[in-house]
Structures are given as structure tokens and as C-alpha cells.
Design an enzyme around this catalytic site. Structure first.
Site, PDB file in Angstrom:
ATOM      1  N   ASN A   8     -22.985 -60.187 -29.858  1.00 24.17           N
ATOM      2  CA  ASN A   8     -23.735 -58.947 -30.071  1.00 24.17           C
ATOM      3  C   ASN A   8     -25.212 -59.261 -29.841  1.00 24.17           C
ATOM      4  OD1 ASN A   8     -24.956 -56.636 -31.016  1.00 24.17           O
ATOM      5  ND2 ASN A   8     -24.275 -56.867 -33.142  1.00 24.17           N
ATOM      6  N   TRP A   9     -25.687 -58.892 -28.676  1.00 25.92           N
ATOM      7  CA  TRP A   9     -27.057 -59.266 -28.295  1.00 25.92           C
ATOM      8  C   TRP A   9     -28.113 -58.398 -28.986  1.00 25.92           C
ATOM      9  CZ3 TRP A   9     -26.833 -60.246 -22.215  1.00 25.92           C
ATOM     10  CH2 TRP A   9     -25.899 -61.256 -21.971  1.00 25.92           C
ATOM     11  N   LYS A  10     -27.689 -57.333 -29.624  1.00 26.69           N
ATOM     12  CA  LYS A  10     -28.604 -56.422 -30.332  1.00 26.69           C
ATOM     13  C   LYS A  10     -29.758 -55.989 -29.415  1.00 26.69           C
ATOM     14  CE  LYS A  10     -27.045 -58.430 -34.625  1.00 26.69           C
ATOM     15  NZ  LYS A  10     -27.305 -58.787 -36.014  1.00 26.69           N
ATOM     16  N   HIS A  94     -21.453 -51.073 -36.991  1.00 31.86           N
ATOM     17  CA  HIS A  94     -22.206 -52.283 -37.331  1.00 31.86           C
ATOM     18  C   HIS A  94     -23.122 -52.008 -38.524  1.00 31.86           C
ATOM     19  CE1 HIS A  94     -25.086 -55.553 -37.117  1.00 31.86           C
ATOM     20  NE2 HIS A  94     -24.112 -56.224 -36.554  1.00 31.86           N
ATOM     21  N   GLU A  96     -26.085 -52.677 -39.103  1.00 30.88           N
ATOM     22  CA  GLU A  96     -27.425 -52.153 -38.770  1.00 30.88           C
ATOM     23  C   GLU A  96     -27.352 -50.661 -38.452  1.00 30.88           C
ATOM     24  OE1 GLU A  96     -28.196 -55.289 -35.978  1.00 30.88           O
ATOM     25  OE2 GLU A  96     -28.173 -56.637 -37.701  1.00 30.88           O
ATOM     26  N   GLU A 166     -18.305 -58.398 -41.739  1.00 29.21           N
ATOM     27  CA  GLU A 166     -19.668 -58.922 -41.687  1.00 29.21           C
ATOM     28  C   GLU A 166     -20.388 -58.625 -43.002  1.00 29.21           C
ATOM     29  OE1 GLU A 166     -21.016 -59.380 -37.333  1.00 29.21           O
ATOM     30  OE2 GLU A 166     -21.416 -57.317 -37.919  1.00 29.21           O
ATOM     31  N   GLY A 172     -27.931 -62.439 -39.872  1.00 26.09           N
ATOM     32  CA  GLY A 172     -29.284 -62.795 -39.448  1.00 26.09           C
ATOM     33  C   GLY A 172     -30.105 -63.490 -40.523  1.00 26.09           C
ATOM     34  N   SER A 212     -24.292 -65.082 -39.342  1.00 27.78           N
ATOM     35  CA  SER A 212     -24.840 -66.440 -39.207  1.00 27.78           C
ATOM     36  C   SER A 212     -23.786 -67.484 -38.814  1.00 27.78           C
ATOM     37  CB  SER A 212     -25.558 -66.864 -40.494  1.00 27.78           C
ATOM     38  OG  SER A 212     -26.622 -65.965 -40.773  1.00 27.78           O
ATOM     39  N   GLY A 233     -24.338 -62.822 -33.583  1.00 29.28           N
ATOM     40  CA  GLY A 233     -25.622 -62.237 -33.224  1.00 29.28           C
ATOM     41  C   GLY A 233     -26.538 -63.311 -32.656  1.00 29.28           C
ATOM     42  N   GLY A 234     -27.370 -63.871 -33.504  1.00 34.10           N
ATOM     43  CA  GLY A 234     -28.388 -64.853 -33.079  1.00 34.10           C
ATOM     44  C   GLY A 234     -27.870 -65.940 -32.154  1.00 34.10           C
TER      45      GLY A 234
HETATM   46  P1  PGA Z   1     -25.907 -62.952 -36.817  1.00 30.71           P
HETATM   47  O1  PGA Z   1     -25.428 -61.463 -36.544  1.00 30.71           O
HETATM   48  O2  PGA Z   1     -24.902 -63.878 -36.165  1.00 30.71           O
HETATM   49  O3  PGA Z   1     -27.257 -63.063 -36.214  1.00 30.71           O
HETATM   50  O4  PGA Z   1     -25.919 -63.147 -38.311  1.00 30.71           O
HETATM   51  C1  PGA Z   1     -24.069 -61.096 -36.581  1.00 30.71           C
HETATM   52  C2  PGA Z   1     -23.915 -59.621 -36.300  1.00 30.71           C
HETATM   53  O5  PGA Z   1     -24.709 -58.820 -36.775  1.00 30.71           O
HETATM   54  O6  PGA Z   1     -22.981 -59.216 -35.582  1.00 30.71           O
END
Ligand code: PGA
Length: 250
Positions: A8-10, A94, A96, A166, A172, A212, A233-234
């Protein structure tokens, strides 16, 4: 069950950066057949990234979708637009979207139903906030999100459903759920799915862990019985770390 790793590149990467990242991932993922791999760039990069992943073992996904076909919905993207650029997956619900942009279970449910009815593979996200975990409400929150998010979703549509657990406090933040915490939540989600759809269907739904995840902790998370992949994500923003996680599935 074949594990599934999603990136997930956001809201990261311009078009040229996205192309470069996708090329690096394609290169490092060559020959990998023990996991399904999906990358989800932002909307503006989808069609360029599709050109890179087309014909490879990498699938393309979007990070959100609107449930209406077209019309006066400024800033939104429809299922036919996503199909047109070659998306096979879409992330919905998600945290967010839920907590920064105020999407509620009812809206997410409309999107999930629409995406499944249009033949997309849906990565449907659930997870508790820190205060909910501390108040021992994790199970209740997960039950409610699963039940409401999947309201009216039919058994026959489940083969295109992936669930991402999640925990919001782990996204994050560098704080990962312990393998035991992840397994406990995943088993709980699977139990809820069993109640809704029966044991057999529930046992076939892949549940990803997200929050994470990195190459260093992927192995022990992925070795848990009910952890069938990861949503990253990251660590999905670099080919080495993303494919490092994919390789932990072997
Ligand atoms: P993260 O994000 O790996 O940066 O914690 C995961 C996500 O939101 O899908």
C-alpha cells in the site's frame, strides 16, 4: 493457502518514482510463485505502473473506490475507471479512510459490495484503535467491523475477498503486534467469518496482517496459523524490503 502480500504505497511517489519502484519490484519478484503479490500505487500512477507489471507475477490494486458508477462525486474514482487502467484489486476500509477521512461501516459496505459485484478482489481492512485495545474492546470492534462491512455479501463472492487485520496503533508507528496478538485477532476474525458463512468458507479466506511489518518481523508473523499474508505500507516503498517480506512466505 497461498499467502498474499500487498504493498500500500499510500500518498507516496510521483509517476516517475512509481515506475522506478515498480520496475525494481518486478525484477526482484521474478520466479516467485509461492505468494500472490499486489502493489497499490496512488491513482495518478496506476496506468503507468500497469505498463510495468503487465504480464508479470505482480497484480495491480487501487487504494480506494467509490460505489456509484459515475456522476457528481468530485474527487472520487469509479469501478469502471479502475478496471479500465487494469486494476484487479482494491483496498477498502483502510484505517486512514475510516479515521482520517471519516468513512463509516455503512459506506465501506457499499464499496465492498460494489467492488465484489464488479469482479474485483477486495482487500477489506479492519482493526482496533489503541484505546479500544486498552479497554479490551478489540474483539467487539472486529466483530462489528466485519459484520457491518460484509453485510449482504454472499458466500459465493468470498473467493474474491481478502481481509486485512491492521491494528491502528501499529500502522506507521514502528510498533508491531506481537505474533501472539496477531494470531489471536486473526483467529477471532476467522471465528466471526465462520459464524457468518460457515467453517469451510471461513477457512478459505485469507487474512493479512498489517502494521509496521518488515523483513525482520515478517517471518514470525507469517508463521502464525491464521496469518495468511501482509499488507505493507512503509516497507513497500523499497523493492528490497517489500520483496524481503514476500520471501518470508516461502
Ligand atoms: P505500515 O502501514 O506498514 O506503514 O505500518 C500498513 C498499512 O497501513 O497498510
Amino acid at each position: 493457502m497461498k499467502p498474499i502480500i500487498g504493498g500500500n504505497w499510500k500518498m507516496n511517489k510521483t509517476e516517475s518514482e512509481a515506475v522506478e519502484l515498480a520496475k525494481g519490484i518486478v525484477e526482484q519478484a521474478k520466479g516467485i510463485d509461492y505468494a500472490d503479490i499486489v502493489i497499490c500505487p496512488n491513482f495518478t500512477c496506476l496506468s503507468k505502473v500497469k505498463e510495468i507489471v503487465s504480464g508479470t507475477n505482480i497484480s495491480l490494486g487501487a487504494q480506494n473506490m467509490h460505489h456509484e458508477d459515475s456522476g457528481a462525486f468530485t474527487g472520487e474514482t469509479s469501478s469502471s475507471m479502475l478496471k479500465d487502467v487494469g486494476c484487479e484489486y482494491v483496498i477498502l476500509g483502510h484505517s486512514e479512510r475510516r479515521h482520517v477521512f471519516g468513512e463509516d461501516d455503512g459506506l465501506i459496505n457499499k464499496k465492498v459490495k460494489k467492488a465484489l459485484s464488479e469482479g474485483f478482489n477486495v482487500i477489506f481492512c479492519v482493526g482496533e484503535k489503541l484505546e479500544q485495545r486498552e479497554a479490551e474492546k478489540t474483539s467487539e470492534v472486529l466483530d462489528s467491523q466485519v459484520e457491518k462491512g460484509l453485510n449482504e455479501v454472499q458466500k459465493g463472492q468470498l473467493e474474491n475477498l481478502v481481509i486485512a487485520y491492521e491494528p491502528v496503533w501499529a500502522i506507521g508507528t514502528g510498533k508491531t503486534a506481537t505474533p501472539e496478538q496477531a494470531q489471536e485477532a486473526h483467529a477471532h476474525i476467522r471465528k466471526k467469518l465462520s459464524d457468518l458463512y460457515g467453517d469451510e468458507s471461513a477457512s478459505e479466506i485469507r487474512i493479512q496482517y498489517g502494521g509496521s511489518m518488515k523483513p525482520e518481523n515478517a517471518n514470525e508473523l507469517l508463521s502464525q496459523k491464521d496469518v495468511n499474508g501482509g499488507l505493507i505500507g512503509g516497507a513497500s516503498l523499497k523493492p528490497d524490503s517489500f520483496i524481503g517480506i514476500v520471501k518470508a512466505c516461502e
